[in-house]
Write a protein that holds these residues in place. Structure first.
Motif, PDB file in Angstrom:
ATOM      1  N   ILE A 312      -1.437  -5.844  -3.402  1.00 20.31           N
ATOM      2  CA  ILE A 312      -2.715  -5.127  -3.348  1.00 20.31           C
ATOM      3  C   ILE A 312      -2.581  -3.752  -3.997  1.00 20.31           C
ATOM      4  O   ILE A 312      -1.676  -2.976  -3.677  1.00 20.31           O
ATOM      5  N   ILE A 340     -10.978  -8.034   5.905  1.00 15.81           N
ATOM      6  CA  ILE A 340      -9.570  -7.823   5.579  1.00 15.81           C
ATOM      7  C   ILE A 340      -8.735  -7.886   6.853  1.00 15.81           C
ATOM      8  O   ILE A 340      -9.261  -7.740   7.956  1.00 15.81           O
ATOM      9  N   GLU A 341      -7.445  -8.103   6.688  1.00 16.37           N
ATOM     10  CA  GLU A 341      -6.537  -8.111   7.827  1.00 16.37           C
ATOM     11  C   GLU A 341      -6.035  -6.690   8.084  1.00 16.37           C
ATOM     12  O   GLU A 341      -5.821  -5.917   7.148  1.00 16.37           O
ATOM     13  N   TRP A 344      -3.096  -5.152   6.043  1.00 17.34           N
ATOM     14  CA  TRP A 344      -3.169  -4.951   4.604  1.00 17.34           C
ATOM     15  C   TRP A 344      -3.277  -3.475   4.257  1.00 17.34           C
ATOM     16  O   TRP A 344      -4.017  -2.710   4.908  1.00 17.34           O
ATOM     17  N   SER A 348       0.763  -3.904  -0.247  1.00 15.38           N
ATOM     18  CA  SER A 348       1.075  -5.082   0.560  1.00 15.38           C
ATOM     19  C   SER A 348       1.199  -6.329  -0.308  1.00 15.38           C
ATOM     20  O   SER A 348       0.422  -6.525  -1.246  1.00 15.38           O
ATOM     21  N   VAL A 350       0.611 -10.175  -0.571  1.00 15.07           N
ATOM     22  CA  VAL A 350      -0.229 -11.194   0.062  1.00 15.07           C
ATOM     23  C   VAL A 350      -0.301 -12.417  -0.844  1.00 15.07           C
ATOM     24  O   VAL A 350       0.113 -12.374  -2.004  1.00 15.07           O
TER      25      VAL A 350
END
Length: 364
Positions: A312, A340-341, A344, A348, A350
């Motif tokens: 990200i 979003i988590e 994050w 990050s 992912v």
């Protein structure tokens, strides 16, 4: 089988201004009762096409038919159409009532019928009670409603709208989109709408004609134009897109494997090849396009998704969704997701993934 009636037909329209070719052989049909949008960037020929239909200009070559009658050389006032411009074009010294009455007088409509038609038109655009106001005393949205009412009050066979919402603020534009679509269906008049705003075109139209450099790139419903673009131009002009470069590594039944420049491989359905030349061979240099909303992001994916690792680089909150920008093999990948988590952050690592059916391919 029921015969489809076209209210407007253009065949092989060419138009030059000096040495500049603004229409390079345009063919199009407008079906009875539909709202058709001419969409494209500035200079693509959409307004010239509208002016050709209106009779403000004549084509150098080609034919125009309205309601089955050949219109080449017929002046605008004999074409039985209504037109709304982006600048409203209301008479500043006339009241709302007088603006609407003007066209009716030219058509020699009786005074009683004038009053009835004006009342109905103002009710339709929700402007009842403002008959005695002057344009300077109204907001931009109200003036545009009056301009639409003035075009409708003469009961034209054809309604032409030339970027009528471009001078309005975003919220009012959205409100009037809904109103114009409602009015068009309620009145049933065949309508041609010109805009460069893709969201406007997608939300309002029965069909869209995408134009570029004086030619029709694609014609279809909003869903067809967005989901099944026939050319790279249409894909890039309508909506956002991600572009990745590579070459074809293998071709199997129904599936193409593309190797990216860093060696990573992506799958594409064989039916998703765009452009005039859709034949593919191993070794062909290609570009792959993926819509941001078709990219899934997270840690769990459906087996049919093609997963890849990204990092990200930016997270933007858009209100209705999040826009994630991620670095992927030297490219910036756009991802649109509803949430979003918490873990994050910038940097990050992912996983992202997409279905091979959501990837479009074009040969370079």
């Amino acid at each position: 089988m029921q015969q489809i009636i076209n209210d407007v037909e253009i065949r092989g329209a060419y138009k030059k201004f000096g040495s500049n070719v603004v229409l390079g052989g345009v063919d199009l049909d407008v079906k009875q009762g539909e709202l058709l949008t001419l969409l494209g960037p500035s200079g693509c020929g959409k307004t010239t096409t509208l002016n050709l239909i209106a009779g403000f200009i004549d084509a150098d070559q080609g034919e125009l038919f309205i309601k089955g009658k050949r219109m080449n050389g017929v002046p605008p006032y004999k074409r039985d159409l209504g037109m709304v411009f982006q600048t409203y074009s209301l008479f500043p010294h006339m009241t709302v009532y007088e603006n609407l009455e003007f066209g009716l007088k030219l058509h020699k409509v009786s005074k009683a019928d004038c009053a009835r038609r004006i009342k109905n038109a103002l009710e339709t655009v929700k402007m009842t009670g403002l008959e005695e106001r002057y344009p300077r005393e109204m907001s931009g949205g109200q003036r545009q409603r009056v301009a639409i009412a003035r075009a409708l009050v003469v009961q034209p066979k054809l309604l032409l709208l030339d970027e009528p919402l471009s001078n309005l603020d975003a919220k009012l534009r959205q409100e009037l989109r809904v109103e114009i679509k409602r009015l068009q269906k309620e009145v049933g008049v065949t309508t041609i709408f010109v805009t460069h705003d893709q969201e406007e075109a997608l939300s309002m139209s029965d069909r869209i004609i995408v134009m570029d450099k004086g030619k029709v790139e694609q014609a279809g419903t909003p869903t067809e134009i967005y989901a099944n673009p026939r050319s790279e131009f249409v894909f890039n002009f309508i909506g956002k897109s991600n572009c990745l470069h590579g070459s074809i590594a293998s071709i199997d039944t129904g599936m193409i494997t593309v190797q990216l420049e860093n060696g990573e491989k992506l799958l594409v359905e064989a039916g998703n090849v765009m452009g005039e030349d859709r034949s593919c061979s191993i070794g062909d240099s290609v570009k792959l396009y993926i819509r941001p909303e078709k990219v899934a992001i997270g840690s769990i994916f459906d087996p049919e998704y093609d997963p890849h690792t990204v990092h990200i680089s930016q997270m933007n909150y858009l209100g209705s969704a999040w826009e994630i920008l991620a670095s992927f093999q030297g490219s910036v990948l756009q991802v649109q997701c509803p949430d979003i988590e918490p873990s994050w952050m910038i940097g990050s690592e992912v996983k992202v993934g997409w279905k091979p059916s959501d990837v479009m391919l074009i040969k370079r």
